[in-house]
Every structure is written in structure tokens, then in C-alpha cells.
Scaffold this motif. Sequence first.
Motif, PDB file in Angstrom:
ATOM      1  N   THR A  10       2.582-134.313 -35.935  1.00  0.00           N
ATOM      2  CA  THR A  10       3.456-133.759 -35.119  1.00  0.00           C
ATOM      3  C   THR A  10       4.146-134.953 -34.328  1.00  0.00           C
ATOM      4  O   THR A  10       5.561-135.077 -34.395  1.00  0.00           O
ATOM      5  CB  THR A  10       2.841-132.960 -34.235  1.00  0.00           C
ATOM      6  OG1 THR A  10       2.270-131.765 -34.835  1.00  0.00           O
ATOM      7  CG2 THR A  10       4.079-132.248 -32.987  1.00  0.00           C
ATOM      8  N   ILE A  11       3.278-136.048 -34.152  1.00  0.00           N
ATOM      9  CA  ILE A  11       3.997-137.192 -33.270  1.00  0.00           C
ATOM     10  C   ILE A  11       4.783-138.106 -34.504  1.00  0.00           C
ATOM     11  O   ILE A  11       5.816-138.497 -34.049  1.00  0.00           O
ATOM     12  CB  ILE A  11       2.693-138.059 -32.658  1.00  0.00           C
ATOM     13  CG1 ILE A  11       2.147-137.180 -31.374  1.00  0.00           C
ATOM     14  CG2 ILE A  11       3.213-139.341 -32.244  1.00  0.00           C
ATOM     15  CD1 ILE A  11       1.149-137.732 -30.660  1.00  0.00           C
ATOM     16  N   SER A  12       4.101-138.130 -35.585  1.00  0.00           N
ATOM     17  CA  SER A  12       4.828-139.326 -36.702  1.00  0.00           C
ATOM     18  C   SER A  12       6.006-138.483 -37.034  1.00  0.00           C
ATOM     19  O   SER A  12       6.850-138.956 -36.972  1.00  0.00           O
ATOM     20  CB  SER A  12       3.784-139.344 -37.636  1.00  0.00           C
ATOM     21  OG  SER A  12       4.542-140.029 -38.540  1.00  0.00           O
ATOM     22  N   GLY A  13       5.839-137.176 -37.298  1.00  0.00           N
ATOM     23  CA  GLY A  13       7.165-136.526 -37.720  1.00  0.00           C
ATOM     24  C   GLY A  13       8.193-136.237 -36.891  1.00  0.00           C
ATOM     25  O   GLY A  13       9.383-136.231 -37.207  1.00  0.00           O
ATOM     26  N   GLY A  14       7.783-136.121 -35.555  1.00  0.00           N
ATOM     27  CA  GLY A  14       8.844-135.569 -34.748  1.00  0.00           C
ATOM     28  C   GLY A  14       9.353-136.854 -33.813  1.00  0.00           C
ATOM     29  O   GLY A  14      10.573-136.929 -33.444  1.00  0.00           O
ATOM     30  N   LEU A  15       8.728-137.965 -33.832  1.00  0.00           N
ATOM     31  CA  LEU A  15       9.193-139.071 -32.714  1.00  0.00           C
ATOM     32  C   LEU A  15       9.405-140.398 -33.474  1.00  0.00           C
ATOM     33  O   LEU A  15       9.838-141.357 -33.149  1.00  0.00           O
ATOM     34  CB  LEU A  15       8.017-139.489 -31.767  1.00  0.00           C
ATOM     35  CG  LEU A  15       7.871-138.157 -31.172  1.00  0.00           C
ATOM     36  CD1 LEU A  15       6.689-138.341 -29.799  1.00  0.00           C
ATOM     37  CD2 LEU A  15       8.752-137.354 -30.358  1.00  0.00           C
ATOM     38  N   LYS A  16       8.800-140.564 -34.871  1.00  0.00           N
ATOM     39  CA  LYS A  16       9.105-141.999 -35.645  1.00  0.00           C
ATOM     40  C   LYS A  16      10.625-142.046 -35.734  1.00  0.00           C
ATOM     41  O   LYS A  16      11.427-140.787 -35.703  1.00  0.00           O
ATOM     42  CB  LYS A  16       8.549-141.844 -36.862  1.00  0.00           C
ATOM     43  CG  LYS A  16       6.887-142.476 -36.868  1.00  0.00           C
ATOM     44  CD  LYS A  16       7.136-143.797 -37.260  1.00  0.00           C
ATOM     45  CE  LYS A  16       5.594-144.279 -36.954  1.00  0.00           C
ATOM     46  NZ  LYS A  16       5.487-145.795 -36.762  1.00  0.00           N
ATOM     47  N   ILE A  40      18.801-131.631 -32.312  1.00  0.00           N
ATOM     48  CA  ILE A  40      18.966-132.639 -31.255  1.00  0.00           C
ATOM     49  C   ILE A  40      19.137-133.729 -31.669  1.00  0.00           C
ATOM     50  O   ILE A  40      19.771-134.692 -31.161  1.00  0.00           O
ATOM     51  CB  ILE A  40      17.838-132.312 -30.369  1.00  0.00           C
ATOM     52  CG1 ILE A  40      17.539-130.786 -29.751  1.00  0.00           C
ATOM     53  CG2 ILE A  40      17.701-133.514 -29.241  1.00  0.00           C
ATOM     54  CD1 ILE A  40      16.261-130.593 -29.017  1.00  0.00           C
ATOM     55  N   PHE A  41      18.230-134.175 -32.905  1.00  0.00           N
ATOM     56  CA  PHE A  41      18.276-135.778 -33.361  1.00  0.00           C
ATOM     57  C   PHE A  41      17.944-136.826 -32.351  1.00  0.00           C
ATOM     58  O   PHE A  41      18.604-137.763 -32.125  1.00  0.00           O
ATOM     59  CB  PHE A  41      19.907-135.959 -33.966  1.00  0.00           C
ATOM     60  CG  PHE A  41      19.529-136.599 -35.254  1.00  0.00           C
ATOM     61  CD1 PHE A  41      19.052-136.148 -36.294  1.00  0.00           C
ATOM     62  CD2 PHE A  41      20.432-137.805 -35.497  1.00  0.00           C
ATOM     63  CE1 PHE A  41      19.070-136.288 -37.532  1.00  0.00           C
ATOM     64  CE2 PHE A  41      20.455-138.319 -36.578  1.00  0.00           C
ATOM     65  CZ  PHE A  41      19.875-137.717 -37.817  1.00  0.00           C
ATOM     66  N   GLY A  42      16.977-136.264 -31.719  1.00  0.00           N
ATOM     67  CA  GLY A  42      16.116-137.240 -30.634  1.00  0.00           C
ATOM     68  C   GLY A  42      14.626-136.717 -30.643  1.00  0.00           C
ATOM     69  O   GLY A  42      14.341-135.811 -31.258  1.00  0.00           O
ATOM     70  N   PRO A  43      13.938-137.591 -29.932  1.00  0.00           N
ATOM     71  CA  PRO A  43      12.617-137.337 -29.764  1.00  0.00           C
ATOM     72  C   PRO A  43      11.912-136.192 -28.795  1.00  0.00           C
ATOM     73  O   PRO A  43      11.610-136.554 -27.498  1.00  0.00           O
ATOM     74  CB  PRO A  43      11.869-139.034 -29.088  1.00  0.00           C
ATOM     75  CG  PRO A  43      12.914-139.434 -28.260  1.00  0.00           C
ATOM     76  CD  PRO A  43      14.466-138.615 -28.968  1.00  0.00           C
ATOM     77  N   VAL A  44      12.498-134.905 -29.284  1.00  0.00           N
ATOM     78  CA  VAL A  44      11.933-133.886 -28.223  1.00  0.00           C
ATOM     79  C   VAL A  44      11.472-132.876 -29.319  1.00  0.00           C
ATOM     80  O   VAL A  44      11.707-132.344 -30.179  1.00  0.00           O
ATOM     81  CB  VAL A  44      13.342-133.279 -27.909  1.00  0.00           C
ATOM     82  CG1 VAL A  44      13.381-132.070 -26.931  1.00  0.00           C
ATOM     83  CG2 VAL A  44      14.263-134.355 -26.985  1.00  0.00           C
ATOM     84  N   LEU A  45      10.206-132.387 -28.756  1.00  0.00           N
ATOM     85  CA  LEU A  45       9.413-131.483 -29.390  1.00  0.00           C
ATOM     86  C   LEU A  45       9.423-130.214 -28.627  1.00  0.00           C
ATOM     87  O   LEU A  45       9.152-130.171 -27.254  1.00  0.00           O
ATOM     88  CB  LEU A  45       8.002-131.992 -29.497  1.00  0.00           C
ATOM     89  CG  LEU A  45       7.876-133.397 -30.384  1.00  0.00           C
ATOM     90  CD1 LEU A  45       6.624-133.786 -30.240  1.00  0.00           C
ATOM     91  CD2 LEU A  45       8.056-132.899 -31.791  1.00  0.00           C
ATOM     92  N   ALA A  46       9.447-129.147 -29.296  1.00  0.00           N
ATOM     93  CA  ALA A  46       9.389-127.703 -28.555  1.00  0.00           C
ATOM     94  C   ALA A  46       8.282-126.796 -29.006  1.00  0.00           C
ATOM     95  O   ALA A  46       8.008-126.813 -30.227  1.00  0.00           O
ATOM     96  CB  ALA A  46      10.615-127.009 -28.905  1.00  0.00           C
ATOM     97  N   LEU A  47       7.289-126.633 -28.004  1.00  0.00           N
ATOM     98  CA  LEU A  47       5.906-126.066 -28.350  1.00  0.00           C
ATOM     99  C   LEU A  47       6.177-124.650 -28.297  1.00  0.00           C
ATOM    100  O   LEU A  47       6.765-124.106 -27.229  1.00  0.00           O
ATOM    101  CB  LEU A  47       4.795-126.420 -27.300  1.00  0.00           C
ATOM    102  CG  LEU A  47       4.576-128.027 -27.289  1.00  0.00           C
ATOM    103  CD1 LEU A  47       3.115-128.023 -26.658  1.00  0.00           C
ATOM    104  CD2 LEU A  47       4.389-128.501 -28.574  1.00  0.00           C
ATOM    105  N   MET A  48       6.055-123.687 -29.184  1.00  0.00           N
ATOM    106  CA  MET A  48       6.218-122.432 -29.381  1.00  0.00           C
ATOM    107  C   MET A  48       4.774-121.689 -29.717  1.00  0.00           C
ATOM    108  O   MET A  48       4.517-121.772 -31.143  1.00  0.00           O
ATOM    109  CB  MET A  48       7.312-121.989 -30.350  1.00  0.00           C
ATOM    110  CG  MET A  48       8.516-122.801 -30.119  1.00  0.00           C
ATOM    111  SD  MET A  48       9.580-122.765 -31.356  1.00  0.00           S
ATOM    112  CE  MET A  48      10.647-120.999 -30.781  1.00  0.00           C
ATOM    113  N   PRO A  49       4.023-120.924 -29.075  1.00  0.00           N
ATOM    114  CA  PRO A  49       2.985-120.260 -29.430  1.00  0.00           C
ATOM    115  C   PRO A  49       3.165-118.991 -30.135  1.00  0.00           C
ATOM    116  O   PRO A  49       4.054-118.383 -29.806  1.00  0.00           O
ATOM    117  CB  PRO A  49       2.272-119.818 -27.895  1.00  0.00           C
ATOM    118  CG  PRO A  49       3.362-120.032 -26.950  1.00  0.00           C
ATOM    119  CD  PRO A  49       4.154-120.783 -27.486  1.00  0.00           C
ATOM    120  N   VAL A  50       2.410-118.568 -31.172  1.00  0.00           N
ATOM    121  CA  VAL A  50       2.382-117.415 -31.923  1.00  0.00           C
ATOM    122  C   VAL A  50       1.037-116.714 -32.004  1.00  0.00           C
ATOM    123  O   VAL A  50      -0.169-117.345 -31.996  1.00  0.00           O
ATOM    124  CB  VAL A  50       3.343-117.638 -33.045  1.00  0.00           C
ATOM    125  CG1 VAL A  50       4.428-117.980 -33.052  1.00  0.00           C
ATOM    126  CG2 VAL A  50       2.265-118.492 -33.909  1.00  0.00           C
TER     127      VAL A  50
END
Length: 488
Positions: free
Chosen positions: A277-283, A391-401
Motif C-alpha cells: 500500500t505504501i509503495s503502490g500509493g506513495l512512491k 488526485i495524482f498525489g500521496p493520498v490514501l483513502a481507507l474504506m472498510p468493508v
Amino acid sequence: MTTFQVEQTYSNYINGEWVKATTGETEPSINPANRKQVVGYVPTSGVEDLNQAVAAAKAAAKDWRRLTGAERGNYLFQAANVLERRADEVAEAMTREMGKTLPEAKGETMRGVAILRYYAGEGMRKTGDVIPSTDSEALMFTTRVPLGVVGVIAPWNFPVAIPIWKTAPALIYGNTVVLKPAQETAVTAAKIMECFEEAGIPAGVLNLVCGRGSVIGNALAEHPDVGGITFTGSNEVGKRVGAAALARGAKYQLEMGGKNPIIIAADADLDLAVEATISGGLKSTGQKCTATSKVIIERKVYDVFKEKLLSQIQEIRLGDGMASGSWMGPCANEGQLNTVLSYIQKGQDEGAVLLAGGKRPDDPGLAEGFYVQPTVFEGVESHMSIAREEIFGPVLALMPVDSLEEAIEVANDTDYGLSASIYTQNVGAMLSFIRDMDAGLVRINAETAGVELQAPFGGMKMSSSHSREQGQAAIEFFTAIKTVFVKS
Ligand code: NAD
């Protein structure tokens, strides 16, 4: 080894020569890690420059298409060798121009080398099929022919890999090329062109014209002598480029935005899932069309996953991509920084809860760069802008299911369909995901990303015009099929 020098002035490359723009204008390409540093001065060309480049490419097309694939391949092999030798210089230009860290820039440059070698070899592969005729005295077969002049319109986020993965197949299949890079990374584009020049590419076969998208990109898409346009960039611009090409009967290929989900199933290895998640979202500061954006987590493991994620995010070191300790660089330009900050504001206004980041860093040493903290939201619902728009930036949205079925529904609830991942150990869950996920790149226990260069790359829905880049799939776009019937 040639070292990269800042503040040089660059030109267009037309018909085998470096030429100044007819407008006489240049503009500075700014280092996003330090807005006071000019990386280089790049031409602000006009339509006249573009017309000259297309004319040169058109004139060169006749001889280029008559070479054998192996002969064209030799030029690509040579270009690969030069780029490999100059990889440090090219990677430095990239890091200084758009901010990604030096190891990432070097990795991308070496990928450019590998792409050139791959397509050099493609020059020796078959390009047609024999089809049985019902006439015993006839031979029926297909052969592929080039489109003529291909226009390449590229974004700034992969300033080496994307121009090369479009240009190399265009050239190997016998097209000539006019490249219009993103103006923000025109210095890097000039470096690529220097490598081709050093490799001895014939005059007019590959041309570079730098300038504003609305002027040069638009004129390229509308030019009557351009037989194909391959575009990567935003949806807004892609739609216009596609419409302009369609209107004059040219072939077009559009690779556009993404809103990429990762699903964390309850049985996932959570440490690996956090890392992905960190690598895929923030690299690359989240500036990848395949960047992870929606993090969809089975409720049973939500709290544990969240804690692990937040503790690792605190460790991320922001800084100039040239410095060895930096893990995440700045946004690539001021406009991009402002877009990211405005989405962070929108997320809060629409009711999502900020868990980490959310603003520019406090460190005064970073004040001159376009930095933003890695940011995590929770309480994100599918209708919110931060769950729907790129967004094209280092922003992650957590969504529980509550279930895998719901996870895939939430993952699919977007206009985009580029890359999607699931972390699970359950084969049934993997198979459901492969079957039901609407994305061109479906990844199991691997982060959202592109794929190896020999495999097809592209998206579904609004992410793409549905053709595929990379690997052998590229031949579909860069050639036209002729069906031949020969009777003795
Ligand atoms: P952008 O659309 O602003 O620009 C892309 C290119 O189009 C640039 O060269 C630009 O100068 C040119 N352009 C701008 N206006 C034009 C016009 N009117 N006519 C013709 N050309 C014009 O995109 P960007 O900001 O450079 O890149 C970010 C976008 O690219 C994101 O949306 C991202 O998702 C997308 N992207 C997609 C992929 C993919 O393969 N799907 C890969 C990388 C980036």
C-alpha cells in the motif's frame, strides 16, 4: 560518464539538427525540490516548428519504412547502448526536473534501455499470417504496414519510460516520429534525443518539438500528415486529442487516468499488504497513473492494518530526490501541489477524517520545494471526491468493508479501470477478483503498478481508449493490416 549540467539552454531536434524555436522563446524548467533552481531553458515552440518537424518526418518515412526490421532494430540497439552509458546523467536530469528520487529515476532509465532492446528484437518477428484461400491457385495473407508519421504526446510523470515505450515500437514497425514531451520535463526529453542522435538515427526519423500542450500538442493531433497519435496524460486532454484524430480519420491511442484500488482481505499477510500500500500509493509521490488510491480493507483486520500503516507512514522521509536519505520527493510542479492540497481540503469538507499528513511539511529546509506530507484519510465513502477522482498525489483513502463481494463492488465503483490489487491467500478470492474486477491490470499479492515491459499495458473504462501498449500488443496500434490476395 557525462555529468548533468543545470541551466543549459535546449533546442528542438528537427531533421537531424538542434534548432531554436522560430518564436525565439524559451522558458525555464524548474526543479520542484527547489523552485529557485532552473534545471534548463527549453523552447516554447510555435506551430511553425511543429509543421517543420512533421514535414521532416514525412520526408524521412519513405526510406525508413523500406529498411528491414533488423536494420531499424540496429538503431534501437545502438540507442539502448548510449542510454545505458549515459543513464546517470539522464536519471539526474529526471530527478532534478520532476522530483522522483534518484534510484527511481535510474530504475526508469534502465527500463527505457530494456524497452529499446526489446523492440530492437521485435524487428525480427513475424508481422503477418497466411490465411487459407478457397481458391487453390491463390495465396492470401496479411502484412502490416506503418501508419506513416506518428505523433507522441507524453506526460511528465515517466519522462523517459513513456516516450520510449511509444517511440521504440513506432520506429521498429517503420513509422517516423514527432515527440512532444510534457513541457515540465523537456530537458529529460532532449537527453533522450541526444542518445538517439549519438546512435546515428537518420535525419527526420525522430524529431522533438517542445512547447505548450495547447499549442504543439493540439497542432500535432490536428495535423493532416500525422497518421497516428499516441497520447498519455489526463482524461480531459486525452478526450480532445482523440476527438481531433477521429475527426480526420487518424488512428489514436489514449492512456489516461486511474483510481486504483487495493483490497486487503482478512486472511492477507498484513505486513506485506502494508508494504504494498505504501509503495503502490506513495512512491513517485503518488504521481503514477497506477498509484494505489483506495485502500479497501475487510473490517475484521481494519484496526490492525490501520495501525501498522500509520506507524510506517510516520517513518517516511521527505526530501530532495537527489539526496540519498529521501524516500519521497516533492510534487512535480506547483499546480500539482495545489491540486493535491485542494483534494485534501475537499476530503475534509466532505466528511472524511484525516489520520496522517494533510499539509505541507513543517521542515523549513523543504519550504522552497513543492512538498506535501503523505496523507491518509478514513471514513471515506464512495460518493466523495477523494474516492472518485484522480488526485495524482500521496493520498490514501481507507474504506472498510464486510465481505469480499462488497470489496470488489467498492473497488469497481469508479469511472476508471487501470490497475487493481488484492492481498489474500484464498484461491477462491483470487479467482473472483480476476473475474469481477474491471481493470486492465489485475494483480494478486502485488501492489498496483504497471507490468513487465513484454506484457500488454492499458486500462478499461475511462482509463484508456482500450488499445494496449508494450510488448507485442503494441504492433496493433503502430501498424495497419493489409490483406493481400495473390492469384497466379
Ligand atoms: P496532461 O494531460 O496535462 O498532459 C499530457 C500531455 O498532453 C503533455 O505533453 C501536455 O503538454 C499535452 N497537452 C496538454 N494540453 C493539450 C492539448 N490541448 N492538446 C494536445 N496535447 C496537450 O497530463 P500530465 O499532467 O502531464 O500527466 C498526468 C496525467 O497523466 C494523469 O492523469 C495520469 O493518470 C496520466 N497518466 C496516465 C498513464 C497511463 O498509462 N494510463 C501513465 C502516466 C500518466
